[in-house]
Design a protein around this motif. Structure first.
Motif, PDB file in Angstrom:
ATOM      1  N   PRO A  58      -8.619  -4.758   2.899  1.00 24.02           N
ATOM      2  CA  PRO A  58      -8.749  -3.316   3.110  1.00 24.02           C
ATOM      3  C   PRO A  58      -7.535  -2.563   2.555  1.00 24.02           C
ATOM      4  N   GLU A  59      -7.739  -1.283   2.230  1.00 23.42           N
ATOM      5  CA  GLU A  59      -6.655  -0.478   1.664  1.00 23.42           C
ATOM      6  C   GLU A  59      -5.457  -0.389   2.599  1.00 23.42           C
ATOM      7  N   GLY A  60      -5.683  -0.408   3.889  1.00 12.26           N
ATOM      8  CA  GLY A  60      -4.601  -0.318   4.860  1.00 12.26           C
ATOM      9  C   GLY A  60      -3.858  -1.632   5.043  1.00 12.26           C
TER      10      GLY A  60
END
Length: 120
Positions: A58-60
């Motif tokens: 995920p981007e986070g």
């Protein structure tokens, strides 16, 4: 030596050579059939995902671990044996309000038989 005995011996040697040959042909036919059947089964399976279809982080960033402490669920004292439906269905524990992770005491061995020095 009688010609009759040599004919019988020749027949036996021919039959003795044909049986292993036929057994080998049957074995090879079974192996080819197994490969053919395996190819048919594999053709029916869904295709493998392409590299661009693989899961991504995920981007986070990676998902973090969540820790949950549990504490034992007390079983009431009774003069008779409790049946399973009289005991709670949550496997004998419940979530704890305390978020502090329990640690071993300093100098403790950590578990039974771990070979540590233990507490003195």
């Amino acid at each position: 030596m009688n010609m009759e005995w040599t004919d019988i011996a020749a027949e036996r040697s021919v039959l003795g050579g044909i049986a292993p040959f036929l057994g080998g042909v049957v074995l090879v036919a079974m192996l080819v059939g197994a490969l053919w059947l395996g190819a048919r089964v594999r053709a029916r399976e869904p295709r493998r995902p392409r590299p661009d279809e693989q899961p991504r982080i995920p981007e986070g960033g990676p998902v973090r671990e969540e820790r949950l402490n549990r504490e034992p669920d007390e079983i009431p004292k009774s003069d008779y044996r409790l049946t399973p439906y009289e005991v709670h269905g949550n496997m004998g524990s419940r979530p704890s309000e305390d978020k502090e992770r329990p640690r071993w005491s300093k100098g403790g061995s950590g578990s039974f038989g771990s070979g540590g020095l233990g507490a003195h």
